[in-house]
Scaffold this motif. Sequence first.
Motif, PDB file in Angstrom:
ATOM      1  N   ASP A 174      -2.075   8.353   3.097  1.00  0.00           N
ATOM      2  CA  ASP A 174      -3.395   8.248   2.213  1.00  0.00           C
ATOM      3  C   ASP A 174      -3.668   9.392   1.232  1.00  0.00           C
ATOM      4  O   ASP A 174      -4.108   9.492   0.105  1.00  0.00           O
ATOM      5  N   GLY A 175      -3.331  10.411   1.642  1.00  0.00           N
ATOM      6  CA  GLY A 175      -3.331  11.559   0.952  1.00  0.00           C
ATOM      7  C   GLY A 175      -2.118  12.087   0.190  1.00  0.00           C
ATOM      8  O   GLY A 175      -2.175  13.484  -0.330  1.00  0.00           O
ATOM      9  N   VAL A 176      -1.053  11.457   0.315  1.00  0.00           N
ATOM     10  CA  VAL A 176       0.140  11.999  -0.450  1.00  0.00           C
ATOM     11  C   VAL A 176       0.735  10.901  -1.368  1.00  0.00           C
ATOM     12  O   VAL A 176       0.610   9.516  -1.399  1.00  0.00           O
ATOM     13  N   ASP A 224       0.838  -1.176   0.006  1.00  0.00           N
ATOM     14  CA  ASP A 224      -0.043  -0.110  -0.046  1.00  0.00           C
ATOM     15  C   ASP A 224       0.790   1.285  -0.124  1.00  0.00           C
ATOM     16  O   ASP A 224       0.240   2.222   0.029  1.00  0.00           O
ATOM     17  N   ARG A 225       2.099   1.159  -0.068  1.00  0.00           N
ATOM     18  CA  ARG A 225       2.971   2.436   0.074  1.00  0.00           C
ATOM     19  C   ARG A 225       3.882   2.459  -0.932  1.00  0.00           C
ATOM     20  O   ARG A 225       4.286   3.606  -1.222  1.00  0.00           O
ATOM     21  N   LEU A 226       4.742   1.478  -1.382  1.00  0.00           N
ATOM     22  CA  LEU A 226       5.652   1.570  -2.192  1.00  0.00           C
ATOM     23  C   LEU A 226       5.890   0.449  -3.170  1.00  0.00           C
ATOM     24  O   LEU A 226       5.718  -0.669  -2.871  1.00  0.00           O
ATOM     25  N   SER A 227       5.761   0.711  -4.626  1.00  0.00           N
ATOM     26  CA  SER A 227       5.792  -0.222  -5.627  1.00  0.00           C
ATOM     27  C   SER A 227       6.615   0.410  -6.757  1.00  0.00           C
ATOM     28  O   SER A 227       6.552   1.617  -6.900  1.00  0.00           O
ATOM     29  N   LEU A 228       6.865  -0.516  -7.725  1.00  0.00           N
ATOM     30  CA  LEU A 228       7.630   0.194  -8.848  1.00  0.00           C
ATOM     31  C   LEU A 228       7.115  -0.665 -10.144  1.00  0.00           C
ATOM     32  O   LEU A 228       6.665  -2.044  -9.965  1.00  0.00           O
ATOM     33  N   ALA A 229       6.978   0.201 -11.437  1.00  0.00           N
ATOM     34  CA  ALA A 229       6.700  -0.500 -12.647  1.00  0.00           C
ATOM     35  C   ALA A 229       7.816  -0.067 -13.461  1.00  0.00           C
ATOM     36  O   ALA A 229       8.236   1.029 -13.500  1.00  0.00           O
ATOM     37  N   SER A 287       1.444  14.576  -5.616  1.00  0.00           N
ATOM     38  CA  SER A 287       0.202  14.944  -5.210  1.00  0.00           C
ATOM     39  C   SER A 287      -0.016  15.055  -3.704  1.00  0.00           C
ATOM     40  O   SER A 287      -0.003  14.020  -3.167  1.00  0.00           O
ATOM     41  N   VAL A 288      -0.708  16.148  -3.209  1.00  0.00           N
ATOM     42  CA  VAL A 288      -0.711  16.039  -1.853  1.00  0.00           C
ATOM     43  C   VAL A 288      -2.252  16.567  -1.375  1.00  0.00           C
ATOM     44  O   VAL A 288      -2.515  17.676  -2.014  1.00  0.00           O
ATOM     45  N   GLN A 289      -2.993  15.784  -0.880  1.00  0.00           N
ATOM     46  CA  GLN A 289      -4.432  16.208  -0.464  1.00  0.00           C
ATOM     47  C   GLN A 289      -4.179  16.906   0.798  1.00  0.00           C
ATOM     48  O   GLN A 289      -4.374  16.074   1.708  1.00  0.00           O
TER      49      GLN A 289
END
Length: 643
Positions: free
Chosen positions: A178-180, A142-147, A235-237
């Motif tokens: 969740d907002g960044v 849910d936090r860090l992934s790579l394509a 993007s920062v909510q």
Amino acid sequence: MFRIISVAAALLASAAPAWGQRAGENAVESASDAFGTSVGNEKIGLYSATDVRGFSPITAGNIRVEGLSVTEHGGFTSRVVSGSTIRVGLTAQGYPFPAPTGIADYALRNSGNDAVFSPVVYVGPNRGFAVDLDAQLPIVRDRLSLAAGVSYRYEENFIGEDGRQLQGGGVLRWRPSDGVEVKSFYGRMNFADDRTIGQIFTARPYLPPRIDRRFFGLDWALNQVDRQFFGSVASVQLTDDWQVRGGLFRWKNEGANLTELYRNTKPDGSAQRQLIATRDQTQKSNSGELRSSYGLTEGDRRHTLHLAVRGRDTKRAFNGADVRDLGPTVIGIDNDVAEPEFDFKPLSRDEVRQVTAGIGYELRWPGVAELSLGLQKTDYRKTTHVPGLEPLVTRDRPWLYNGTAAIHVTDKLVAYAGTTRGLEESGTAPANAVNRSSAPPALRTSQRDAGFRYTIMPRLSLVAGLFDVRKPYFNLDQDKVYRELGTVRHRGIELSLAGQPITGLSVVAGGVLLDADVSGEAVDLGIIGPKPVGTTARALRANFDYRVPGFDPLSIDLGSTHTAGKIASTLEYGELGGAQLRTDSRTTFDFGARYRFKAGAIPATLRAQVTNLFDTYGWDVSSNAGFRFIDKRRLLLSLAADI
């Protein structure tokens, strides 16, 4: 070729289960309109990043990455972007700070909590072969992934015209909360040993003679390009109503080119061959945008205020060419000569610095109306250094604006209208210009458009619009100098029909009727004709994808393109009744099929497509009146899987 596909399928059968990524790519099913959509390696629609309403968003500088402004040189790799969408007319409604030439908006590849490995194998004509290896890798759930991925391509578009491409890159997706969200990417593309058929210029107002479509140039005339780009989009909510987005990008393009020109070509194919050799051609840019958007809800109405600033710093090293006249030749006939010792000249250089600040307002009133307004102030400065001359500095500080409105006339009918004023780049001078590769300063441009969208049925919509785009017109004068020759105006009608009229059938069809004119002193004096070179009065495109009833894994697809004759000469000619030369109109068809299956539990798609099904012969013409024949009939096979 079939052996390669069979071996790949056998390998897939022994792998582990996965969910869809590359195997499900289908541009026709994904498109919401006919104005231009790309998914993976598929591109459909009326427009593209190089052609919107007769102009180029790439040339104009109207490229976006996930909605944020970027200055790019030469294009992206599919290892980094998953596709693109053309924003024009009603599809640009509510898009902050639109541009007169339209916008090409690219989406970065995404990744999540599933590990996916997606190989795609392609087999094409003339020994063409390619392989894409893409993967999605979760690192922290849910936090860090790579394509990320790599690809290799050997392409031989015509016999002898070949080249090799190596591409790689990846997108790291980080969600610390969740907002960044931050997406950082890197891409690199290398084009090696690339042979390209030169441009043909006729001596009088006639088309080149019909010749065999194959490479007939110099075997040692190879082009090399190395391209790197990287950046981040964040993007920062901050609250439910306040979002801040930003992007920073770096681009570098380096290359060496050997370009052949066939001048004064006669009806028998005889011509004078010229070679233009350049090296150390570079384009570098830093660019970015920061945008703050605050929304306020008032009953059913949603108000959004945008504050944005974007900037770019672009540097080029260009020209310094060694120009060689290689004597008489005949197009279509092999006539190799020894490679000379080149004597390159000092390079010219230019630098562009631009900063733009803007404020925008949006109103969304569901079922009633939409409104978008924008005002921008830009500071543009360009400095050009040509060896032996004093530096040339140009500067412009215009106010730019945009306004669009859409009214929901009924539940099914939406009417819209808009106007935009922009400051956009012009193209560089072509290879046959005296001042080749030079670029004019940015140009003040404008656009007005209006139209409607009608929902024929829940999954099928029609969009029709009128547009009027105006710009300063640059092209070659009688002395082959690339300069401003007047004002060009593109007026037209565009139509889009997209959706699913019946179960299993996806339709994307559209057309453009274009009235393009040049006005000004150069036209009045007869230096050029009133029609801009390379434009066509009519373009129609349609794509259909149909899933066979009772056998859902199989779908067949059909594509058709019709283009009226393109303006192919700068001048008007008495022997043509006072008209400018045009190419012949043409209609081509593509036919293909997809078969979706599972190798074990692995989703896979086998794709076959024949382009230019009836092997239509025709000529394309560029804005500098150079001819090149269109592609022959081609059979393309691919196999994609998600492991």
